[in-house]
Design an enzyme around this catalytic site. Structure first.
Site, mmCIF file in Angstrom:
data_model
loop_
_atom_site.group_PDB
_atom_site.id
_atom_site.type_symbol
_atom_site.label_atom_id
_atom_site.label_comp_id
_atom_site.label_asym_id
_atom_site.label_seq_id
_atom_site.Cartn_x
_atom_site.Cartn_y
_atom_site.Cartn_z
ATOM 1 N N ASP A 344 0.842 -1.082 -0.053
ATOM 2 C CA ASP A 344 0.093 0.163 -0.151
ATOM 3 C C ASP A 344 0.806 1.319 0.004
ATOM 4 O OD1 ASP A 344 -2.514 1.516 0.621
ATOM 5 O OD2 ASP A 344 -1.631 1.696 2.612
ATOM 6 N N ASP A 346 0.180 5.053 0.982
ATOM 7 C CA ASP A 346 -0.101 5.998 2.019
ATOM 8 C C ASP A 346 -0.258 5.497 3.324
ATOM 9 O OD1 ASP A 346 -0.161 7.817 -0.021
ATOM 10 O OD2 ASP A 346 -2.414 7.417 -0.321
#
Length: 513
Positions: A344, A346
């Site tokens: 991922d 952020d």
């Protein structure tokens, strides 16, 4: 049918991949390639992917000034030509991937002949080889190095100019990255593609392979390829040379020469009769080797001196490299692509700035660069799968996402694959996490199954997407991770370094950690 009379059919879907370490010859290749493409009827390649395999960015690559939007530069981090080609074909979108070395020069008709070579090939054909010409200097006999290069004209399945179907590359996992040099990795792939039930054929397109300048010790350095021969024998059996259409070579004589020399050295201090016999055998074998190299050459004083010196050095160096290869690859099994770790973005790799479209606001989380570099050193490919609903909301554009991603890559190093979802919850797409679409797309682009992927994220949606795709999930909690998400996660790591520990150790749920 002669090449000049062949029609170049339209509709052949292909990409061109050129691995490079920044040699000046890359510029000549690309100029000749673009000239050939401009002269050919029908559509050109989907893209031309130049894969920069230098460990760190150096001087700018010699790219044509008018390369066009179809030319892109990727980075493979200095892991060798096999890894660089894998980076290229996994990013390619054509049905066929055409590999060219960065020191060849395609003919003017290359693009038209390529289309004709590939058009209409039966489904059981997995690869098509071009025809390579090595120009030798006129007016004199070729040197030892020039003769070695000229051997490329008759070599089978060399990637100086070789096209493979994407399906064949995906089925075999592509190039075996345990071959670190531009040697044998092409023969290994060809054997595996044929073992998978595909035929390989020769086309009519032509490229020129000039002889590169080489120093006086080039033939000695080339003996490192004996390590790769050890891996070939381990993977394909002792008859691999016959199957790969390779000549037998002189390794057996190198062993005899080295053994005679060692016996002479061991027996000489005691002045045993065996010492003189061994020394005579060593001298005879060395003289035969030197004569075999001098006889077809230009026989200049410099060339004769070089052949005499290197003929003494080569046999023990070749044997030493083979022994190193046998030890290094004694437990080698079939090639399987290294796992892929999909992060991922952020709050996992960079601090979360809601709907950020400003590259200047990108700030990596502590330890992110070290974690990614550690994976790369182990040959693990890394990707990013990220929800970016700000695009659907009109807060940022897809171009903004691309600029931020480019900044992330500059700070954290090369990323093998990027996938992001521009949709919002209400759009009902299949890619927005916790749906598996991003992971499935990233895996497909890298030529692996989602089950070969590890997903590292900070919220339950990342873990749910991993489970839906059949991938492994590792949760790295942050301040926004809910306790119930931590409780539901099968694997939890306190930080990225610990997550990498789990990946590299192979630890799975139920094993001690």
């Amino acid at each position: 049918m002669t090449p000049a009379s062949r029609e170049a059919p339209a509709g052949v879907s292909y990409s061109v991949v050129v691995p490079t370490v920044g040699r000046p010859s890359l510029g000549a290749l690309l100029e000749a390639l673009l000239k050939s493409l401009a002269a050919a009827p029908g559509p050109g390649p989907r893209e031309i992917l130049v894969v920069d395999d230098r460990p760190a960015p150096g001087t700018p690559l010699p790219l044509p000034g008018a390369a066009g939007p179809g030319l892109r530069v990727l980075r493979s981090g200095g892991r060798g030509p096999a890894a660089a080609r894998n980076v290229g074909w996994r990013a390619a979108t054509g049905e066929w991937t055409v590999f060219l070395d960065d020191d060849v020069v395609p003919s003017d008709r290359w693009a038209a002949d390529l289309a004709a070579d590939l058009a209409g090939l039966p489904a059981d054909v997995g690869g098509s080889q071009g025809r390579v010409t090595v120009p030798l200097p006129p007016g004199r006999r070729p040197t030892d190095w020039e003769r070695n290069t000229a051997g490329l004209e008759s070599a089978a399945w060399i990637t100086a100019d070789m096209a493979y179907r994407r399906d064949a590359l995906t089925a075999t996992g592509g190039f075996d990255e345990r071959f670190p040099r531009a040697f044998r990795e092409d023969a290994d792939l060809a054997l595996r593609v044929q073992d998978a039930g595909c035929r390989l054929v020769r086309g009519e397109r032509r490229t020129v392979h000039p002889v590169r300048p080489a120093g006086p010790w080039a033939s000695v350095r080339a003996q490192a390829g004996n390590r790769d021969d050890a891996l070939m024998a381990r993977l394909h059996g002792r008859d691999w040379r016959t199957r790969a259409r390779e000549h037998r070579g002189r390794f057996g004589r190198h062993v005899a020469t080295t053994a005679a020399g060692l016996l002479a050295l061991a027996a000489l201090p005691a002045r045993r009769p065996a010492a003189f016999g061994a020394a005579a055998a060593w001298a005879a074998l060395t003289a035969e080797f030197a004569a075999a190299r001098i006889r077809p050459g230009p026989r200049t004083p410099d060339e004769i001196a070089r052949m005499l010196v290197t003929s003494v050095v080569i046999p023990p160096v070749a044997v030493a490299h083979r022994l190193r290869g046998e030890l290094a690859h004694r437990g080698a099994g079939p090639w399987s692509p290294c796992p892929v770790v999909l992060f991922d973005r952020d709050d996992t790799l960079i601090h979360d700035v809601p709907y950020n479209g400003d590259p200047a606001r990108v700030e990596p989380v502590p330890g992110a660069r070290a974690a990614l570099d550690r994976l790369r050193r182990h040959g693990v490919r890394v990707g990013v799968v990220s929800n970016q609903s700000g695009v659907a909301k009109g807060r940022i554009t897809a171009a903004d996402v691309g600029r931020v991603n480019a900044r992330v890559e500059r700070l954290l190093g090369p990323i093998d694959v990027w996938e992001f979802c521009p949709h919002d919850d209400a759009d009902g797409c299949a890619c927005r996490k916790p749906h598996p679409g991003l992971i499935e797309r990233a895996a497909a682009r890298l030529g692996v199954h989602p089950s070969d992927c590890v997903v590292v994220g900070d919220i339950g949606g990342d873990m749910q997407a991993a489970a839906a795709a059949g991938a492994r999930g590792i949760l790295v909690p942050t301040g926004r991770t809910r306790p119930e998400e931590v409780g539901a996660a099968r694997e939890v790591a306190p930080d990225l370094a610990a997550a990498v520990d789990l990946v590299l150790s192979g630890a799975r749920p139920g094993r001690p950690r």
